[in-house]
Motif scaffolding. Structure first.
Motif, PDB file in Angstrom:
ATOM      1  N   ALA A   1       0.820  -1.153  -0.019  1.00 55.40           N
ATOM      2  CA  ALA A   1      -0.203  -0.259   0.218  1.00 55.40           C
ATOM      3  C   ALA A   1       1.107   1.273  -0.234  1.00 55.40           C
ATOM      4  O   ALA A   1       0.428   2.235  -0.254  1.00 55.40           O
ATOM      5  N   ARG A   2       2.373   0.955   0.531  1.00 55.44           N
ATOM      6  CA  ARG A   2       3.130   2.101   0.537  1.00 55.44           C
ATOM      7  C   ARG A   2       3.963   2.255  -0.249  1.00 55.44           C
ATOM      8  O   ARG A   2       5.034   3.108  -0.049  1.00 55.44           O
ATOM      9  N   GLY A   3       4.091   1.280  -1.944  1.00 54.05           N
ATOM     10  CA  GLY A   3       5.036   1.059  -2.843  1.00 54.05           C
ATOM     11  C   GLY A   3       5.807   0.278  -1.945  1.00 54.05           C
ATOM     12  O   GLY A   3       6.640   0.966  -2.883  1.00 54.05           O
ATOM     13  N   ARG A   4       6.066  -0.285  -0.986  1.00 56.75           N
ATOM     14  CA  ARG A   4       6.840  -0.830  -0.339  1.00 56.75           C
ATOM     15  C   ARG A   4       7.377  -2.402  -1.171  1.00 56.75           C
ATOM     16  O   ARG A   4       6.454  -3.039  -0.264  1.00 56.75           O
ATOM     17  N   ILE A   5       8.144  -2.609  -1.759  1.00 58.08           N
ATOM     18  CA  ILE A   5       7.960  -3.932  -2.271  1.00 58.08           C
ATOM     19  C   ILE A   5       9.030  -4.975  -1.757  1.00 58.08           C
ATOM     20  O   ILE A   5      10.281  -4.318  -1.978  1.00 58.08           O
ATOM     21  N   SER A   6       9.008  -5.996  -1.451  1.00 53.62           N
ATOM     22  CA  SER A   6      10.383  -6.687  -0.700  1.00 53.62           C
ATOM     23  C   SER A   6      11.172  -7.258  -1.526  1.00 53.62           C
ATOM     24  O   SER A   6      10.776  -7.668  -2.743  1.00 53.62           O
ATOM     25  N   ILE A   7      11.976  -7.302  -1.703  1.00 50.74           N
ATOM     26  CA  ILE A   7      13.293  -7.893  -2.640  1.00 50.74           C
ATOM     27  C   ILE A   7      13.126  -9.428  -3.141  1.00 50.74           C
ATOM     28  O   ILE A   7      13.675  -9.761  -3.716  1.00 50.74           O
ATOM     29  N   LEU A   8      12.547 -10.003  -2.049  1.00 53.05           N
ATOM     30  CA  LEU A   8      11.793 -11.458  -2.111  1.00 53.05           C
ATOM     31  C   LEU A   8      10.492 -11.829  -2.860  1.00 53.05           C
ATOM     32  O   LEU A   8       9.706 -12.696  -3.021  1.00 53.05           O
ATOM     33  N   THR A   9      10.610 -10.829  -4.011  1.00 53.38           N
ATOM     34  CA  THR A   9       9.499 -10.929  -5.007  1.00 53.38           C
ATOM     35  C   THR A   9      10.012 -11.135  -6.400  1.00 53.38           C
ATOM     36  O   THR A   9      11.350 -10.903  -6.471  1.00 53.38           O
ATOM     37  N   PRO A  10       9.564 -11.352  -7.715  1.00 47.77           N
ATOM     38  CA  PRO A  10      10.252 -11.535  -8.922  1.00 47.77           C
ATOM     39  C   PRO A  10      10.221 -10.321  -8.998  1.00 47.77           C
ATOM     40  O   PRO A  10      11.736 -10.287  -9.386  1.00 47.77           O
ATOM     41  N   ILE A  11       9.625  -8.843  -8.990  1.00 46.13           N
ATOM     42  CA  ILE A  11      10.083  -7.701  -9.138  1.00 46.13           C
ATOM     43  C   ILE A  11      10.822  -7.146  -8.276  1.00 46.13           C
ATOM     44  O   ILE A  11      11.704  -6.289  -8.986  1.00 46.13           O
ATOM     45  N   GLY A  12      11.129  -7.605  -7.362  1.00 44.96           N
ATOM     46  CA  GLY A  12      12.398  -6.978  -6.685  1.00 44.96           C
ATOM     47  C   GLY A  12      13.967  -7.461  -6.694  1.00 44.96           C
ATOM     48  O   GLY A  12      14.973  -7.259  -7.275  1.00 44.96           O
ATOM     49  N   VAL A  13      13.225  -8.704  -7.459  1.00 45.37           N
ATOM     50  CA  VAL A  13      14.399  -9.807  -7.988  1.00 45.37           C
ATOM     51  C   VAL A  13      14.809  -8.733  -9.042  1.00 45.37           C
ATOM     52  O   VAL A  13      16.376  -8.675  -9.455  1.00 45.37           O
ATOM     53  N   ALA A  14      14.228  -9.148 -10.329  1.00 48.66           N
ATOM     54  CA  ALA A  14      14.290  -8.238 -11.222  1.00 48.66           C
ATOM     55  C   ALA A  14      14.930  -6.776 -11.299  1.00 48.66           C
ATOM     56  O   ALA A  14      15.920  -6.443 -12.148  1.00 48.66           O
ATOM     57  N   LEU A  15      14.305  -5.973 -10.287  1.00 44.72           N
ATOM     58  CA  LEU A  15      14.965  -4.553 -10.228  1.00 44.72           C
ATOM     59  C   LEU A  15      16.593  -4.476  -9.561  1.00 44.72           C
ATOM     60  O   LEU A  15      17.048  -3.419  -9.728  1.00 44.72           O
ATOM     61  N   ILE A  16      16.761  -5.234  -8.887  1.00 44.00           N
ATOM     62  CA  ILE A  16      17.731  -5.005  -7.541  1.00 44.00           C
ATOM     63  C   ILE A  16      19.188  -4.911  -8.416  1.00 44.00           C
ATOM     64  O   ILE A  16      19.227  -6.008  -9.402  1.00 44.00           O
ATOM     65  N   GLY A  17      20.143  -3.471  -8.523  1.00 38.93           N
ATOM     66  CA  GLY A  17      21.045  -3.822  -8.768  1.00 38.93           C
ATOM     67  C   GLY A  17      20.945  -2.865 -10.319  1.00 38.93           C
ATOM     68  O   GLY A  17      22.385  -2.896 -10.614  1.00 38.93           O
ATOM     69  N   LEU A  18      19.738  -3.042 -11.306  1.00 44.12           N
ATOM     70  CA  LEU A  18      20.523  -1.781 -12.404  1.00 44.12           C
ATOM     71  C   LEU A  18      20.050  -0.902 -12.311  1.00 44.12           C
ATOM     72  O   LEU A  18      19.727  -0.054 -11.504  1.00 44.12           O
ATOM     73  N   ALA A  19      20.632  -0.075 -13.319  1.00 47.72           N
ATOM     74  CA  ALA A  19      20.942   1.069 -13.435  1.00 47.72           C
ATOM     75  C   ALA A  19      20.076   1.692 -14.239  1.00 47.72           C
ATOM     76  O   ALA A  19      18.968   1.459 -15.243  1.00 47.72           O
TER      77      ALA A  19
END
Length: 147
Positions: free
Chosen positions: A95-113
């Motif tokens: 609800a506050r836009g905070r997504i877990s790093i342990l979700t498909p989108i979290g894993v996909a985004l981490i470390g990208l520029a």
């Protein structure tokens, strides 16, 4: 004999990943802890960690997605832009836009520029392309401390 024609999409390399050394141990522990519950996602996170360039936290570029940094991305399939903050699982609050790093989108985004595009699979197994549009330079932990 039929020869499959390769396209630029088939041979497209995955974008570079950069992770701050201060998060590395926690990310590895989360991935290892998720192996029993969600092996595919855990494997994806371990794969991203394995191919990442690890840098000291102070040297992590400001335009790279990291835990606590707001990121705006575009789902190229739908054309929708969305802003989220990747966080550790216990801080997740959709609800506050905070997504877990342990979700498909979290894993996909981490470390990208900013500017990076990649293929990712939704929870429903649908393949999409996502592009990082903007990464906030200040993470939400710092903004909370400033208040």
């Amino acid at each position: 004999m039929y020869k499959q024609r390769s396209t630029s999409r088939d041979t497209c390399r995955r974008p570079r990943v950069v992770i701050g050394a201060d998060c590395l141990g926690r990310l590895e522990a989360l991935a290892e802890g998720a192996i029993q519950r969600n092996p595919d996602l855990a494997d994806r996170l371990l794969d991203e960690i394995g191919r990442a360039r690890i840098v000291p936290a102070a040297k992590l570029p400001q335009n790279v997605v990291a835990i606590g940094r707001a990121v705006t991305y575009r789902d190229e399939t739908t054309g929708q832009d969305k802003t989220v903050i990747p966080v550790y699982p216990e801080e997740a609050d959709i609800a506050r836009g905070r997504i877990s790093i342990l979700t498909p989108i979290g894993v996909a985004l981490i470390g990208l520029a900013e500017g990076a595009s990649l293929h990712w699979d939704t929870r429903d197994g649908e393949r999409r392309i996502l592009t990082v549009l903007h990464v906030a330079s200040q993470d939400y932990h710092e903004s909370l401390e400033a208040q």
